[in-house]
Design a protein around this motif. Structure first.
Motif, PDB file in Angstrom:
ATOM      1  N   SER A 123       0.816  -1.216   0.000  1.00 42.98           N
ATOM      2  CA  SER A 123       0.000   0.000   0.000  1.00 42.98           C
ATOM      3  C   SER A 123       0.855   1.273   0.000  1.00 42.98           C
ATOM      4  O   SER A 123       0.371   2.355  -0.272  1.00 42.98           O
ATOM      5  N   ASN A 124       2.173   1.134   0.300  1.00 40.42           N
ATOM      6  CA  ASN A 124       3.090   2.276   0.205  1.00 40.42           C
ATOM      7  C   ASN A 124       3.558   2.518  -1.226  1.00 40.42           C
ATOM      8  O   ASN A 124       4.259   3.467  -1.498  1.00 40.42           O
ATOM      9  N   GLY A 125       3.232   1.583  -2.107  1.00 40.23           N
ATOM     10  CA  GLY A 125       3.857   1.561  -3.432  1.00 40.23           C
ATOM     11  C   GLY A 125       3.279   2.542  -4.439  1.00 40.23           C
ATOM     12  O   GLY A 125       2.153   3.016  -4.317  1.00 40.23           O
ATOM     13  N   ILE A 126       4.091   2.838  -5.423  1.00 45.80           N
ATOM     14  CA  ILE A 126       3.660   3.670  -6.556  1.00 45.80           C
ATOM     15  C   ILE A 126       3.830   2.804  -7.801  1.00 45.80           C
ATOM     16  O   ILE A 126       4.951   2.301  -8.009  1.00 45.80           O
ATOM     17  N   PRO A 127       2.819   2.561  -8.630  1.00 44.96           N
ATOM     18  CA  PRO A 127       1.460   3.079  -8.587  1.00 44.96           C
ATOM     19  C   PRO A 127       0.653   2.549  -7.387  1.00 44.96           C
ATOM     20  O   PRO A 127       0.948   1.466  -6.863  1.00 44.96           O
ATOM     21  N   ASN A 128      -0.403   3.300  -7.002  1.00 42.76           N
ATOM     22  CA  ASN A 128      -1.232   2.886  -5.871  1.00 42.76           C
ATOM     23  C   ASN A 128      -2.244   1.811  -6.302  1.00 42.76           C
ATOM     24  O   ASN A 128      -2.298   1.421  -7.469  1.00 42.76           O
TER      25      ASN A 128
END
Ligand SMILES: C[S@@+](CC[C@H](N)C(=O)[O-])C[C@H]1O[C@@H](n2cnc3c(N)ncnc32)[C@H](O)[C@@H]1O
Length: 336
Positions: free
Chosen positions: A283-288
């Motif tokens: 959930s911290n990642g990009i893309p969301n």
């Protein structure tokens, strides 16, 4: 079977049952673990009785996968172990001179130089077992298993750090030997950029790229350059001499920067469009989460998301351990 775990950054060891539970609801015979890292996910899929193709562009990850996933039967015998410990007149002094005073004692460095020379005399599978064991020994002797700093920072008297390289190596050999088992299938390990993997006849691809986030970089070469160089005895790895850590140049990958990550996922889903796709992401990642679902829907008719809460114990710095940036939801994006 007991898999030899490490504290590898981003390892999914702690959420393996979440992953295998999700996979067991999907029909497939052959799975690709496209970013294998520690190898624990591919190994768990092998335990599910599926044919596994494993890949990582880092050599040390490849040797772990070849030793434990591709390999169904070969072990290092007591005689092999004796041969690995013998004094080798052809041994060079590269580690002892290049890394003097940086990570390990002179004695441990000489042990590494000598053991690499002995490993070169082994057959390919045994070579992978021995290299996986030697890399594990090196990582166990570093706080948090990484090579981003030099000297004794973080040496807190733990047994793992006090053990000699030889003792760690012997322990690791026994762990890797115990992990060898057969699922009676022709499994395969590759060491390729993900876009060079043959993408035919793969029913399901499990994707676990580095997680791009605003909290820490996800440069695997920077953290694990020593064991990566060790696997080729730095023959195919250019050391950046100006760095205090004597690290090698980081491997290029579009998955480690926010600017290119979204397009890289698109390219990846296109590349594996004929397979079922399962993506691990945080959930911290990009893309969301929403972006990831939207992108996957461009390639797959049915998309759903499974999620679980998870706290990573791996911090880039010690003080980050357990702080809220490491407490994330782990997602599995499933596209069928
Ligand atoms: C999040 S880790 C995988 C963790 C693994 N699933 C586990 O449980 O240990 C991501 C891995 O992707 C690899 N990697 C990054 N870019 C790659 C690329 N372009 N091709 C192949 N492997 C890549 C890294 O070397 C790293 O081992």
């Amino acid at each position: 079977m007991p898999f030899p775990n490490t504290k590898y950054m981003g390892s999914k060891q702690a959420i393996l049952s979440f992953i295998t539970d999700t996979l067991s609801d999907i029909e497939f015979d052959t799975a690709l673990d496209a970013f294998s890292g520690s190898g624990c996910v591919g190994y768990a899929i092998k335990e599910m009785g599926k044919r596994v193709i494993s890949n990582d562009h880092m050599r040390f990850a490849y040797h772990i996968a070849k030793a434990t996933i591709e390999n169904n039967s070969t072990k290092l015998s007591p005689h092999d172990t004796d041969q690995l410990l013998k004094k080798n007149r052809k041994a060079k002094h590269f580690i002892r001179s290049t890394f003097k005073g940086l990570y390990f004692s002179d004695e441990d460095n000489s042990f590494l130089d000598n053991t690499v020379a002995n490993i070169e005399e082994l057959s390919p599978v045994k070579k992978s077992l021995a290299l996986a064991s030697l890399c594990r020994a090196c990582m166990k002797k570093r706080p948090r298993g990484i090579f981003t700093f030099t000297g004794n920072k973080g040496f807190d008297g733990r047994k793992d750090l006090k053990m000699s390289m030889k003792e760690q190596f012997l322990d690791a050999i026994s762990l890797f030997n115990n992990a060898v088992f057969s699922n009676v299938l022709r499994n395969k390990a590759y060491c390729l950029d993900v876009f060079d993997i043959p993408n035919k006849a793969i029913d399901l691809v499990y994707i676990d790229t580095p997680y791009v986030s605003s909290h820490s970089d996800c440069d695997y070469t920077r953290r694990y350059h020593f064991v990566e160089g060790l696997c080729s005895y730095w023959r195919d790895a250019e050391i950046q001499e100006h760095t205090t850590t004597k690290k090698i140049k980081s491997y290029p990958t579009d998955f480690k920067v926010a600017k290119t990550a979204e397009d890289a996922f698109r390219k990846l889903f296109e590349y594996f469009r004929d397979s079922k796709i399962v993506v691990s992401y945080g959930s911290n990642g990009i893309p969301n989460k929403k972006r990831m679902v939207d992108i996957l829907k461009e390639y797959k008719k049915k998309v759903h998301v499974e999620e679980i809460s998870h706290t990573y114990c791996f911090g880039n710095q010690g003080h980050k351990k357990g702080n809220k940036n490491n407490s994330v939801k782990e997602y599995l994006f499933v596209g069928i």
